[in-house]
Write a protein that holds these residues in place. Structure first.
Motif, PDB file in Angstrom:
ATOM      1  N   LEU A 400       0.862  -1.185   0.000  1.00  0.00           N
ATOM      2  CA  LEU A 400       0.000   0.000   0.000  1.00  0.00           C
ATOM      3  C   LEU A 400       0.896   1.232   0.000  1.00  0.00           C
ATOM      4  CD1 LEU A 400      -2.771  -0.945   2.603  1.00  0.00           C
ATOM      5  CD2 LEU A 400      -2.801  -1.219   0.105  1.00  0.00           C
ATOM      6  N   LEU A 401       0.803   2.004  -1.064  1.00  0.00           N
ATOM      7  CA  LEU A 401       1.633   3.202  -1.183  1.00  0.00           C
ATOM      8  C   LEU A 401       0.793   4.405  -0.779  1.00  0.00           C
ATOM      9  CD1 LEU A 401       4.559   3.883  -2.108  1.00  0.00           C
ATOM     10  CD2 LEU A 401       3.563   4.622  -4.264  1.00  0.00           C
ATOM     11  N   TRP A 402       0.989   4.851   0.467  1.00  0.00           N
ATOM     12  CA  TRP A 402       0.285   6.035   0.948  1.00  0.00           C
ATOM     13  C   TRP A 402       0.908   7.278   0.316  1.00  0.00           C
ATOM     14  CZ3 TRP A 402      -4.019   4.817   3.393  1.00  0.00           C
ATOM     15  CH2 TRP A 402      -4.103   3.564   4.022  1.00  0.00           C
ATOM     16  N   THR A 403       0.214   8.392   0.365  1.00  0.00           N
ATOM     17  CA  THR A 403       0.699   9.597  -0.320  1.00  0.00           C
ATOM     18  C   THR A 403       0.601  10.811   0.590  1.00  0.00           C
ATOM     19  OG1 THR A 403      -1.434  10.319  -1.222  1.00  0.00           O
ATOM     20  CG2 THR A 403      -0.226   8.645  -2.456  1.00  0.00           C
ATOM     21  N   ASP A 404       1.349  11.837   0.209  1.00  0.00           N
ATOM     22  CA  ASP A 404       1.146  13.129   0.852  1.00  0.00           C
ATOM     23  C   ASP A 404       0.016  13.860   0.131  1.00  0.00           C
ATOM     24  OD1 ASP A 404       2.278  14.011  -1.522  1.00  0.00           O
ATOM     25  OD2 ASP A 404       3.898  15.139  -0.591  1.00  0.00           O
ATOM     26  N   ASP A 405      -0.228  15.085   0.547  1.00  0.00           N
ATOM     27  CA  ASP A 405      -1.299  15.885  -0.074  1.00  0.00           C
ATOM     28  C   ASP A 405      -0.783  16.657  -1.274  1.00  0.00           C
ATOM     29  OD1 ASP A 405       0.336  17.655   1.245  1.00  0.00           O
ATOM     30  OD2 ASP A 405      -1.277  18.780   2.188  1.00  0.00           O
ATOM     31  N   ASN A 406       0.358  16.227  -1.803  1.00  0.00           N
ATOM     32  CA  ASN A 406       1.092  16.878  -2.902  1.00  0.00           C
ATOM     33  C   ASN A 406       1.888  18.078  -2.418  1.00  0.00           C
ATOM     34  OD1 ASN A 406      -0.116  15.186  -5.060  1.00  0.00           O
ATOM     35  ND2 ASN A 406      -1.982  16.311  -4.552  1.00  0.00           N
ATOM     36  N   TRP A 407       1.736  18.442  -1.144  1.00  0.00           N
ATOM     37  CA  TRP A 407       2.413  19.602  -0.569  1.00  0.00           C
ATOM     38  C   TRP A 407       3.291  19.220   0.615  1.00  0.00           C
ATOM     39  CZ3 TRP A 407       1.765  24.906  -2.061  1.00  0.00           C
ATOM     40  CH2 TRP A 407       0.976  25.062  -3.215  1.00  0.00           C
ATOM     41  N   GLY A 408       3.650  17.936   0.703  1.00  0.00           N
ATOM     42  CA  GLY A 408       4.602  17.521   1.733  1.00  0.00           C
ATOM     43  C   GLY A 408       3.989  17.113   3.049  1.00  0.00           C
ATOM     44  N   ASN A 409       2.655  16.992   3.122  1.00  0.00           N
ATOM     45  CA  ASN A 409       2.001  16.566   4.352  1.00  0.00           C
ATOM     46  C   ASN A 409       1.390  15.185   4.106  1.00  0.00           C
ATOM     47  OD1 ASN A 409       2.202  19.309   5.709  1.00  0.00           O
ATOM     48  ND2 ASN A 409       0.991  19.820   3.900  1.00  0.00           N
ATOM     49  N   ILE A 410       1.961  14.157   4.716  1.00  0.00           N
ATOM     50  CA  ILE A 410       1.516  12.795   4.441  1.00  0.00           C
ATOM     51  C   ILE A 410       0.124  12.588   5.030  1.00  0.00           C
ATOM     52  CG2 ILE A 410       2.016  10.346   4.786  1.00  0.00           C
ATOM     53  CD1 ILE A 410       4.994  11.118   4.796  1.00  0.00           C
ATOM     54  N   ARG A 411      -0.761  12.078   4.200  1.00  0.00           N
ATOM     55  CA  ARG A 411      -2.177  11.996   4.549  1.00  0.00           C
ATOM     56  C   ARG A 411      -2.467  10.893   5.566  1.00  0.00           C
ATOM     57  NH1 ARG A 411      -5.856  14.149   0.953  1.00  0.00           N
ATOM     58  NH2 ARG A 411      -7.247  12.447   1.526  1.00  0.00           N
ATOM     59  N   ARG A 412      -1.764   9.798   5.450  1.00  0.00           N
ATOM     60  CA  ARG A 412      -2.141   8.644   6.263  1.00  0.00           C
ATOM     61  C   ARG A 412      -0.991   7.672   6.334  1.00  0.00           C
ATOM     62  NH1 ARG A 412      -4.675   4.015   7.596  1.00  0.00           N
ATOM     63  NH2 ARG A 412      -6.657   3.552   6.574  1.00  0.00           N
ATOM     64  N   PHE A 923      -8.059  20.679  14.666  1.00  0.00           N
ATOM     65  CA  PHE A 923      -7.836  21.802  13.748  1.00  0.00           C
ATOM     66  C   PHE A 923      -7.885  21.435  12.269  1.00  0.00           C
ATOM     67  CE2 PHE A 923      -3.643  20.327  15.251  1.00  0.00           C
ATOM     68  CZ  PHE A 923      -3.028  19.984  14.060  1.00  0.00           C
ATOM     69  N   PHE A 924      -7.849  20.136  11.962  1.00  0.00           N
ATOM     70  CA  PHE A 924      -7.946  19.741  10.553  1.00  0.00           C
ATOM     71  C   PHE A 924      -9.334  19.168  10.337  1.00  0.00           C
ATOM     72  CE2 PHE A 924      -7.116  17.922   6.496  1.00  0.00           C
ATOM     73  CZ  PHE A 924      -6.021  18.597   5.987  1.00  0.00           C
ATOM     74  N   PRO A 925     -10.207  19.914   9.686  1.00  0.00           N
ATOM     75  CA  PRO A 925     -11.611  19.489   9.576  1.00  0.00           C
ATOM     76  C   PRO A 925     -11.772  18.163   8.849  1.00  0.00           C
ATOM     77  CG  PRO A 925     -11.331  21.788   8.932  1.00  0.00           C
ATOM     78  CD  PRO A 925      -9.962  21.208   9.044  1.00  0.00           C
ATOM     79  N   THR A 926     -12.869  17.529   9.127  1.00  0.00           N
ATOM     80  CA  THR A 926     -13.200  16.270   8.447  1.00  0.00           C
ATOM     81  C   THR A 926     -13.396  16.517   6.952  1.00  0.00           C
ATOM     82  OG1 THR A 926     -14.259  15.443  10.446  1.00  0.00           O
ATOM     83  CG2 THR A 926     -14.830  14.366   8.372  1.00  0.00           C
ATOM     84  N   PRO A 933     -10.465  18.985   3.168  1.00  0.00           N
ATOM     85  CA  PRO A 933     -11.525  19.931   3.519  1.00  0.00           C
ATOM     86  C   PRO A 933     -11.386  21.211   2.702  1.00  0.00           C
ATOM     87  CG  PRO A 933      -9.808  19.956   5.182  1.00  0.00           C
ATOM     88  CD  PRO A 933      -9.456  18.845   4.233  1.00  0.00           C
ATOM     89  N   PRO A 934     -12.438  21.996   2.593  1.00  0.00           N
ATOM     90  CA  PRO A 934     -12.356  23.246   1.820  1.00  0.00           C
ATOM     91  C   PRO A 934     -11.260  24.168   2.311  1.00  0.00           C
ATOM     92  CG  PRO A 934     -14.643  22.723   2.357  1.00  0.00           C
ATOM     93  CD  PRO A 934     -13.800  21.746   3.114  1.00  0.00           C
ATOM     94  N   GLN A 935     -10.968  24.147   3.611  1.00  0.00           N
ATOM     95  CA  GLN A 935      -9.954  25.055   4.161  1.00  0.00           C
ATOM     96  C   GLN A 935      -8.553  24.725   3.675  1.00  0.00           C
ATOM     97  OE1 GLN A 935     -12.277  23.344   5.767  1.00  0.00           O
ATOM     98  NE2 GLN A 935     -13.141  24.471   7.498  1.00  0.00           N
ATOM     99  N   TRP A 936      -8.354  23.509   3.193  1.00  0.00           N
ATOM    100  CA  TRP A 936      -7.035  23.120   2.690  1.00  0.00           C
ATOM    101  C   TRP A 936      -6.715  23.843   1.398  1.00  0.00           C
ATOM    102  CZ3 TRP A 936      -5.382  21.120  -1.911  1.00  0.00           C
ATOM    103  CH2 TRP A 936      -4.124  20.526  -1.961  1.00  0.00           C
ATOM    104  N   ASP A 937      -7.727  24.095   0.587  1.00  0.00           N
ATOM    105  CA  ASP A 937      -7.556  24.584  -0.782  1.00  0.00           C
ATOM    106  C   ASP A 937      -7.544  26.110  -0.812  1.00  0.00           C
ATOM    107  OD1 ASP A 937      -7.222  24.461  -3.492  1.00  0.00           O
ATOM    108  OD2 ASP A 937      -9.103  23.425  -3.909  1.00  0.00           O
TER     109      ASP A 937
END
Length: 997
Positions: A400-412, A923-926, A933-937
């Motif tokens: 299983l290759l987990w990923t970041d959010d494309n901005w260096g923050n690993i999602r899971r 602080f990181f919304p669902t 979340p919309p706040q990420w974008d």
């Protein structure tokens, strides 16, 4: 207080023999003879290199590089030969290289000498090297280099080459080899166990315009591959294969924009395997086939498995048959056409069928009923992660290759239950990205401290089967790439307090610098990446940094200038043969970034001063125009060095984005011009105050809420303002020269200068106001009068409020100044550990100084209830509350990190003051499964701003208090705390740190 950061080296691991420097490995090389050394080159003669002709072709090829590396360093080319264990030789000494279990020569040595090879036998990519007496008939002594497998042997040679003085970047960044006439190794030699991460690689992506344009010039006659037009042929890739191996990597996702690895050049696959590179394909390219390029060329029908199953199956089958002779990690699953989510209606059941059919293809092609030994991975990228979280299952042996959010923050990361999977887990990371909220692919903008924090967490969470990083055009991410692969090679030797020493060692190796100069380079690169990571260059605009509050824009300008001055000094100090490398790796990133950042701030100053009717706006218009040309000149300079070797490598556009996609051309930031021949309506003198967008005399919409007929402004200062003063700009409002003076009715107000002259050649003067606090008691007000000798000048006055605040003699901590308290997270008053976990500093992490995080993070899913876990404390003293109503707001600035335990929990942090109940904030919304979340974008979202502000409101009285930050989640990263007592103003980085007594 957390321990301060100290630059240093890896004790015992980066220690050197005769100043040999190897990054992240023990050393065994010397440049003069000593007891227990073995000669590589001595007295102008090189020790011959022997191999066995039954060893891997990739080992034979790398041995040629090894011999050439010895020549690069010493000028002596050692002889090379394939020999047998029984053949006689005239050499009393020899270097013998080979793979255990593959090389009959090595196996004979082990049998003859009973050499202990238990440390490498059966291991992945490990090696040992040491002097062995009488290894074979006719050879008295040999330096034997034994790899556990093909790449173990290859890495043993490249490891030594680096220690000899050959940089892995000798071709890709033109780093000259360090010269020595004598070359020895210690008899005890070097060894390395299996790497931390099994597959360690890079992904060439977003490679247009720079990498493709460069490759056309460098590796083709102007035309690309017949079917695709791609320039990425065997000449290109063999250079890349060698680089990856020298960096101790072993894995590659090839370029994919308008390219098809196996189609562009039929030798690409063959040579990857020959060199020793395991090939893969990206998250959108199943079964080793380029998608959509190959599907466009050879596919039939829509890329939709629900309606075109047989044609897609046949497409994958052909790709697998083509790849079967070579080493691959097969990408499983499926995404939509063009790197898009699958079409609506293609559900989990269909994807499970896709993977089942793909495994059937593997079984058929490899003629086996057991496909679990064939390396496979499923990349949980974007919506694909959502499929997994929603219950989709895949066989345990698929990584299983987990990923970041494309901005260096690993999602899971894998949960404890998921770590039992035989296929393990890995991570797909980004140094480059094309997509929302904006592309970033022009210049280095990733902090090593951030990369370490995130990727070391993958080790703690056992996601170490595959690490792959998107490196865009490869350049200019050289150091980032090397750090990523070095960490994957051996993560155990790195910790938060020695990450910067990687850069020190890297600078010493690349440029032959003194320890002091290398530390300066480390500081330069830490800052240029910090500044670019605060907000990616592609996201800059003219008002990101406040033009009026906290001297933020001015400090940014000074920081860029200081970096540039220091980088130029070092560039001029290195020898001419090292300057091309220094330019590529240090000077250009600094100058290009500083030029762009300065240009945007100057554009902001231009527009601000124009709105204030100040003719000095025109000076900044000219500066912006000049910097816009400098930006292109730097690009051209990069393209012209070394007779144009890197022509086109800086083609990437980067100025004035309109939306997420790259602009089709660089466009100068918008500037304006003041008609300097015309007089301002209120006379020639313009007055602008620090902390205000307004201007006086006359009307300006920022002078007061009414926006016209505003009264005299009020200027305030207290003893705990970090700058110790405030300022007023006196400027020209037209072509008329004039003299001016400022007077006050008190003696405690110091005005410097208090008079002067303004003319078209000297259109601005800055006046600093400070207070003799020994002559002020409580709050006192002074009157200021601004006078000009111009007959048509409108009079102007102002009030100056000096508010003398005093803290008790026995208080120690941060003191409110200028309406707030700003604290760097590392500057704690106390730090309390619980269950062996404590908050530690992450040096050089984040937007300002550093950050703190609970440590160790471990592999357990360990949470604490608010008020029960490890916590840090900060003593502070406030004089005010918001509106004097008893309320304050504590803003905890955290990194935009995800909850790494999956969608069932939100990452949180708890804050309290004194004995008040801790307030916990998730602080990181669902977000939807696999989404954000919309706040990420957005251009002012979490990742664009590179932080999340966590506000908590408390009711307290003025006086001494203690703020506490509690661990509730193990991976929260806190950068800064800003306590608003009623006067905190808008800025990007927040107020500078408050005075501490």
């Amino acid at each position: 207080m957390l321990s301060p950061w100290r630059l240093g080296t890896l004790v015992g691991l980066l220690a050197a023999v005769d100043s040999v420097l190897a990054i992240g490995q023990a050393t065994c090389v010397a440049f003069k003879s000593a007891p227990s050394t073995f000669p590589i080159v001595s007295g102008g003669s090189g020790t011959p290199i022997f191999l066995s002709d039954d060893d891997w072709p990739g080992v034979q090829r790398a041995a040629i590089d090894f011999a050439m590396d010895i020549q690069r360093v010493t000028g002596v080319m050692p002889s090379m030969a394939n020999i047998t264990a029984t053949a006689g030789t005239n050499a009393s000494n020899a270097i013998i290289v080979g793979t255990l279990g593959r090389s009959s020569l090595i196996d004979a040595i082990v049998n003859n000498t009973k050499l202990d090879v238990s440390s490498v036998q059966g291991q992945w990519e490990s090696f040992l090297a040491k002097e062995v007496k009488n290894p074979l008939p006719g050879i008295d002594s040999a330096y034997v280099m034994i790899g556990a497998d093909k790449r173990g042997t290859i890495f043993s040679m490249y490891d030594h080459s680096e220690q000899f003085g050959v940089s892995p970047w000798y071709w890709w960044a033109d780093v000259p080899s360090t010269q020595h006439s004598e070359l020895f190794v210690t008899s005890s030699g070097c060894a390395h166990a299996s790497p931390t991460v099994k597959y360690r690689g890079i992904f060439l992506n977003d490679e247009q315009p720079a990498l493709q344009n460069w490759a056309f010039v460098k590796f083709t006659n102007g035309t690309g591959a017949a079917l695709t037009g791609s320039p990425f042929n065997q000449l290109f890739y063999t250079k890349l294969y060698e680089l990856i191996l020298r960096l101790k990597g072993n894995y590659l996702w090839p370029a994919q924009w308008s390219s098809a690895f196996a189609v562009d050049d039929h030798l690409n696959q063959v040579l990857a395997d020959w060199y020793g590179i395991a090939m893969g394909t990206s998250h959108e390219e199943p079964m080793t086939r380029s998608t959509p390029v190959e599907w466009t060329l050879f596919g039939d029908g829509p890329w939709d498995y629900s309606v075109n199953m047989q044609n897609i199956y046949n497409f994958w089958l052909a790709g697998t048959e083509r790849a079967e002779p070579y080493e691959n990690v097969y990408t499983m699953g499926m995404r939509g056409d063009g790197d898009e989510p699958l079409a609506e209606g293609q559900d989990i059941g269909l994807l499970e069928q896709v993977i089942s059919d793909q495994r059937g293809i593997l079984s058929k092609v490899f003629n086996t009923s057991d496909v679990t030994t064939i390396p496979q991975m499923w990349c949980l990228y974007k919506e694909v992660e959502g499929f997994y979280d929603d219950g989709m299952t895949v066989p345990d042996d698929i990584t299983l290759l987990w990923t970041d959010d494309n901005w260096g923050n690993i999602r899971r990361f894998p949960t404890i239950a998921e770590r039992n999977r035989t296929g393990g887990a890995g991570v797909y990371y980004h140094f480059d990205y094309v997509g929302d909220p904006r592309d970033f692919k022009w210049i280095t903008s990733s902090q090593l401290s951030k990369t370490y924090e995130e990727m070391s967490l993958t080790v703690d969470r056992e996601a170490t089967r595959i690490w792959i990083v998107n490196v865009g055009d490869l350049k200019p991410y050289e150091m980032d790439i090397e750090f990523f692969l070095t960490l994957g090679w051996n993560a155990s030797i790195w910790n938060p307090n020695n990450v910067a020493s990687f850069v020190n060692s890297w600078a010493e190796r690349e440029f032959g610098m003194s320890t002091e100069d290398a530390a300066t380079v480390a500081s330069i690169l830490a800052n240029v990446t910090r500044f670019n990571a605060r907000r990616k260059p592609e996201l800059l605009n003219s008002t990101v940094y406040s033009l009026v509050n906290y001297r933020e824009a001015e400090q940014m300008l000074a920081d860029w200038q200081n970096l540039n001055t220091t980088a130029v000094r070092l560039y001029n100090s290195v020898s001419s043969n090292k300057q091309p490398a220094f330019f590529q790796l240090v000077l250009h990133p600094v100058q290009a970034s500083a030029t762009l950042g300065t240009m945007w701030i100057f554009a902001g100053i231009n527009n601000l001063r124009a709105s204030q009717a100040r003719v000095s706006a025109n000076e900044y218009k000219t500066k912006v125009e000049e910097l816009f040309e400098t930006d292109f000149a730097l690009e051209e300079e990069y393209h012209s060095i070394l007779d144009g070797k890197w022509s086109h490598m800086m083609d990437q556009t980067h100025v004035v984005y309109a939306y997420w996609q790259q602009p089709m051309h660089n466009t100068m930031p918008l500037v304006t011009k003041v008609q300097q021949k015309k007089q301002a309506l209120t006379g020639p003198m313009r007055i602008a105050l620090e902390n205000s967008l307004g201007a006086w005399p006359g009307d300006n919409m920022n002078d007061c809420a009414a926006q016209f007929s505003c009264g005299p402004p009020t200027i305030a200062l207290d003893p705990f303002v970090p700058f110790g003063n405030t300022f007023i700009d006196i400027g020209a409002g037209g072509p008329t020269s004039f003299t001016w003076n400022i007077s006050s009715n008190v003696s405690w107000l110091q005005i410097s200068p208090s008079s002067g002259s303004i003319s078209p050649s000297n259109p601005e003067t800055r006046v600093f106001l400070s207070v003799d606090w020994s002559n002020v008691s409580g709050a006192e007000i002074a009157n200021l009068n601004f006078l000009s000798n111009s007959a048509n000048q409108t009079a102007q006055s102002a009030f100056f409020l000096a508010n003398k605040t005093v803290v008790p003699d026995d208080f120690h901590g941060f003191v409110e100044g200028d309406g707030g308290i700003s604290i760097e997270a590392a500057h704690t008053s106390r730090n309390t550990s619980i269950d062996g976990i404590t908050w530690i500093e992450l040096p050089e992490y984040g937007r300002t100084l550093s950050a703190i995080t609970p440590w160790p993070r471990g592999g357990d899913e360990l949470n604490f209830t608010a008020g029960a876990g490890p916590h840090v404390e900060y003593d502070f003293y406030n004089f005010n509350t918001i509106g004097q109503a008893g309320n304050i707001t504590v803003n905890t600035v955290v990194a935009p990190t995800f909850n790494n335990y999956g969608p069932s929990a939100n990452i949180s942090v708890a804050v309290s003051i004194d004995d008040l109940e801790p307030q916990t904030t998730a602080f990181f919304p669902t977000a939807p499964a696999g989404g954000t979340p919309p706040q990420w974008d957005g251009t002012d979202g979490f990742v664009a701003d590179s932080f999340i502000n966590v506000p908590n409101n408390f009711t307290i009285s003025p006086g001494a208090h203690t703020l506490k930050i509690w661990m509730t989640e193990p991976t929260v990263v806190v950068q800064k705390i800003i306590i608003d007592t009623g006067g905190v103003r808008q800025s990007y980085l927040g107020p500078p740190e408050s005075i501490r007594v």
